[in-house]
Design a protein around this motif. Structure first.
Motif, PDB file in Angstrom:
ATOM      1  N   TRP A 173       0.826  -1.203   0.000  1.00  0.00           N
ATOM      2  CA  TRP A 173       0.000   0.000   0.000  1.00  0.00           C
ATOM      3  C   TRP A 173       0.862   1.255   0.000  1.00  0.00           C
ATOM      4  CZ3 TRP A 173      -4.909   1.371  -0.798  1.00  0.00           C
ATOM      5  CH2 TRP A 173      -5.894   0.386  -0.772  1.00  0.00           C
ATOM      6  N   SER A 174       2.036   1.171   0.607  1.00  0.00           N
ATOM      7  CA  SER A 174       2.884   2.361   0.760  1.00  0.00           C
ATOM      8  C   SER A 174       3.761   2.625  -0.466  1.00  0.00           C
ATOM      9  CB  SER A 174       3.779   2.206   1.990  1.00  0.00           C
ATOM     10  OG  SER A 174       4.802   1.244   1.777  1.00  0.00           O
ATOM     11  N   LEU A 175       3.785   1.723  -1.439  1.00  0.00           N
ATOM     12  CA  LEU A 175       4.677   1.878  -2.591  1.00  0.00           C
ATOM     13  C   LEU A 175       4.255   3.060  -3.468  1.00  0.00           C
ATOM     14  CD1 LEU A 175       5.144  -1.819  -3.774  1.00  0.00           C
ATOM     15  CD2 LEU A 175       6.849  -0.366  -2.667  1.00  0.00           C
ATOM     16  N   PRO A 176       5.194   3.847  -3.938  1.00  0.00           N
ATOM     17  CA  PRO A 176       4.856   4.870  -4.944  1.00  0.00           C
ATOM     18  C   PRO A 176       4.473   4.205  -6.255  1.00  0.00           C
ATOM     19  CG  PRO A 176       7.234   4.758  -4.619  1.00  0.00           C
ATOM     20  CD  PRO A 176       6.624   3.862  -3.587  1.00  0.00           C
ATOM     21  N   ARG A 177       3.460   4.737  -6.904  1.00  0.00           N
ATOM     22  CA  ARG A 177       3.008   4.192  -8.182  1.00  0.00           C
ATOM     23  C   ARG A 177       2.645   5.347  -9.109  1.00  0.00           C
ATOM     24  NH1 ARG A 177       0.309   3.317  -3.025  1.00  0.00           N
ATOM     25  NH2 ARG A 177      -1.865   3.976  -3.250  1.00  0.00           N
ATOM     26  N   PHE A 178       2.629   5.045 -10.386  1.00  0.00           N
ATOM     27  CA  PHE A 178       2.426   6.090 -11.380  1.00  0.00           C
ATOM     28  C   PHE A 178       0.998   6.075 -11.896  1.00  0.00           C
ATOM     29  CE2 PHE A 178       2.625   7.910 -15.660  1.00  0.00           C
ATOM     30  CZ  PHE A 178       3.206   9.130 -15.357  1.00  0.00           C
ATOM     31  N   SER A 179       0.352   7.229 -11.860  1.00  0.00           N
ATOM     32  CA  SER A 179      -1.010   7.392 -12.361  1.00  0.00           C
ATOM     33  C   SER A 179      -0.946   8.119 -13.701  1.00  0.00           C
ATOM     34  CB  SER A 179      -1.861   8.180 -11.356  1.00  0.00           C
ATOM     35  OG  SER A 179      -3.165   8.372 -11.845  1.00  0.00           O
ATOM     36  N   PRO A 180      -1.120   7.408 -14.823  1.00  0.00           N
ATOM     37  CA  PRO A 180      -1.001   8.056 -16.130  1.00  0.00           C
ATOM     38  C   PRO A 180      -2.129   9.058 -16.384  1.00  0.00           C
ATOM     39  CG  PRO A 180      -0.883   5.649 -16.306  1.00  0.00           C
ATOM     40  CD  PRO A 180      -1.387   5.970 -14.939  1.00  0.00           C
ATOM     41  N   SER A 181      -1.863  10.025 -17.215  1.00  0.00           N
ATOM     42  CA  SER A 181      -2.889  10.938 -17.689  1.00  0.00           C
ATOM     43  C   SER A 181      -3.830  10.190 -18.622  1.00  0.00           C
ATOM     44  CB  SER A 181      -2.239  12.107 -18.432  1.00  0.00           C
ATOM     45  OG  SER A 181      -3.190  12.790 -19.225  1.00  0.00           O
ATOM     46  N   PRO A 182      -5.137  10.529 -18.618  1.00  0.00           N
ATOM     47  CA  PRO A 182      -6.052   9.907 -19.589  1.00  0.00           C
ATOM     48  C   PRO A 182      -5.650  10.172 -21.037  1.00  0.00           C
ATOM     49  CG  PRO A 182      -7.279  11.034 -17.858  1.00  0.00           C
ATOM     50  CD  PRO A 182      -5.837  11.420 -17.678  1.00  0.00           C
ATOM     51  N   LEU A 183      -4.847  11.213 -21.241  1.00  0.00           N
ATOM     52  CA  LEU A 183      -4.415  11.558 -22.593  1.00  0.00           C
ATOM     53  C   LEU A 183      -3.082  10.911 -22.971  1.00  0.00           C
ATOM     54  CD1 LEU A 183      -5.202  15.394 -22.422  1.00  0.00           C
ATOM     55  CD2 LEU A 183      -6.674  13.568 -23.298  1.00  0.00           C
ATOM     56  N   ALA A 184      -2.536  10.097 -22.074  1.00  0.00           N
ATOM     57  CA  ALA A 184      -1.167   9.616 -22.256  1.00  0.00           C
ATOM     58  C   ALA A 184      -0.976   8.844 -23.551  1.00  0.00           C
ATOM     59  CB  ALA A 184      -0.748   8.759 -21.067  1.00  0.00           C
ATOM     60  N   ALA A 185      -1.848   7.879 -23.826  1.00  0.00           N
ATOM     61  CA  ALA A 185      -1.629   7.011 -24.994  1.00  0.00           C
ATOM     62  C   ALA A 185      -1.595   7.813 -26.295  1.00  0.00           C
ATOM     63  CB  ALA A 185      -2.720   5.941 -25.051  1.00  0.00           C
ATOM     64  N   GLY A 186      -2.587   8.680 -26.497  1.00  0.00           N
ATOM     65  CA  GLY A 186      -2.631   9.461 -27.724  1.00  0.00           C
ATOM     66  C   GLY A 186      -1.490  10.447 -27.834  1.00  0.00           C
ATOM     67  N   ALA A 187      -1.181  11.130 -26.719  1.00  0.00           N
ATOM     68  CA  ALA A 187      -0.117  12.128 -26.751  1.00  0.00           C
ATOM     69  C   ALA A 187       1.241  11.490 -26.990  1.00  0.00           C
ATOM     70  CB  ALA A 187      -0.115  12.928 -25.450  1.00  0.00           C
ATOM     71  N   LEU A 188       1.486  10.338 -26.361  1.00  0.00           N
ATOM     72  CA  LEU A 188       2.776   9.683 -26.542  1.00  0.00           C
ATOM     73  C   LEU A 188       2.923   9.133 -27.955  1.00  0.00           C
ATOM     74  CD1 LEU A 188       3.175   7.829 -23.131  1.00  0.00           C
ATOM     75  CD2 LEU A 188       4.213   9.965 -23.873  1.00  0.00           C
ATOM     76  N   LEU A 189       1.817   8.691 -28.547  1.00  0.00           N
ATOM     77  CA  LEU A 189       1.877   8.225 -29.924  1.00  0.00           C
ATOM     78  C   LEU A 189       2.243   9.386 -30.859  1.00  0.00           C
ATOM     79  CD1 LEU A 189       1.457   5.930 -31.941  1.00  0.00           C
ATOM     80  CD2 LEU A 189      -0.962   6.583 -32.056  1.00  0.00           C
TER      81      LEU A 189
END
Length: 273
Positions: A173-189
């Motif tokens: 529960w304490s681990l840092p994790r990454f929350s992607p932006s909803p726009l991530a897939a399109g923007a990164l493409l």
């Protein structure tokens, strides 16, 4: 899917969970492996042991990329014995990407099943998936990055479903994790050419001096202009008592968060859940 003959919760003393297998920056950053903990620590990792038959092993090893499809097929066609398959899966890979060897391999470890915790006869042998950045039996070089929230939930829910130790579940529960932006897939493409150019630059810098590398701490390409919308954020996780954290991770939590901030850049938001 896999159909194990048995599933047994267990801990592996002297090994720790890490997220050292790189994925896609800003989307699916890293995947889990385990690695040897420093000899001076009392770190351990918890999980489940799966009892698999020969075909189950081949499916697992092919799915996780330990064996390529051609090798797995060759083993099937000539009915290779399981011992031979497991030996091949323990060999470090020779493929390299970005100047580093990447992927999983098997490593034989001693495990303590929960069902017999505290008994001197409880030690069994099993295999873990570790990274291949070092020789067998040696601690691999690790660059810890945050897993995605999607991937992190799989670990958290699996630990809860199999009733792993409460302290280990608190650690997850304490681990840092990454929350992607909803726009991530399109923007990164759309920004793929810029991303590839940035990774090529990183590869050319691997032979630089330590002073030069210290000025290039950032591990992910910087996103500018419209691409900044795909940046996402890091969820740092819930606070956990230091004795609990140090039981499962050899790097102090604050040190880990500081190193992540340096790798991801000062423009990466860090938030609490």
């Amino acid at each position: 899917g896999l159909q194990p003959n048995a599933i047994v919760p267990a801990c592996v003393p002297g090994w720790e969970l890490t997220f050292s297998l790189g994925g896609i920056p800003y989307l699916e950053p890293a995947f889990a492996a385990v690695r040897p903990a420093p000899p001076s620590s009392s770190v351990q990792v918890h999980g489940v042991c799966l009892e698999l038959d020969r075909e189950g092993w081949l499916r697992l090893l092919q799915t996780e990329g330990v064996l390529d499809p051609a090798t797995a097929t060759a083993f099937r066609l000539r009915s290779a014995p399981l011992d031979e398959i497991l030996v091949a899966a323990q060999s470090p890979k020779t493929e390299q990407l970005d100047g580093r060897t990447r992927g999983y391999r098997l490593e034989k470890v001693a495990v303590e099943p929960y069902s017999r915790a505290g008994s001197g006869s409880s030690i069994h042998q099993a295999y873990v998936l570790t990274d291949v950045h070092g020789s067998p039996g040696q601690q691999p070089a690790v660059e810890w990055m945050p897993p995605s929230e999607r991937y992190w939930r799989l670990l958290r829910n699996g630990a809860r479903r199999h009733r792993l130790h409460d302290d280990f579940r608190s650690f997850l529960w304490s681990l840092p994790r990454f929350s992607p932006s909803p726009l991530a897939a399109g923007a990164l493409l759309a920004g793929a050419p810029l991303m590839l150019a940035a990774f090529a630059q990183r590869a050319s810098n691997r032979g630089a001096s330590s002073e030069t590398r210290s000025a290039r701490q950032r591990s992910w390409p910087e996103l500018r202009g419209p691409l900044a919308l795909s940046r996402g954020r890091v969820v740092v996780g819930s606070e956990v008592p230091e004795p609990v954290w140090s039981r499962f991770c050899s790097t102090p939590r604050q040190t880990l968060l500081q190193e992540l901030g340096e790798k991801l850049g000062e423009d990466m938001p860090f938030v609490r859940p």
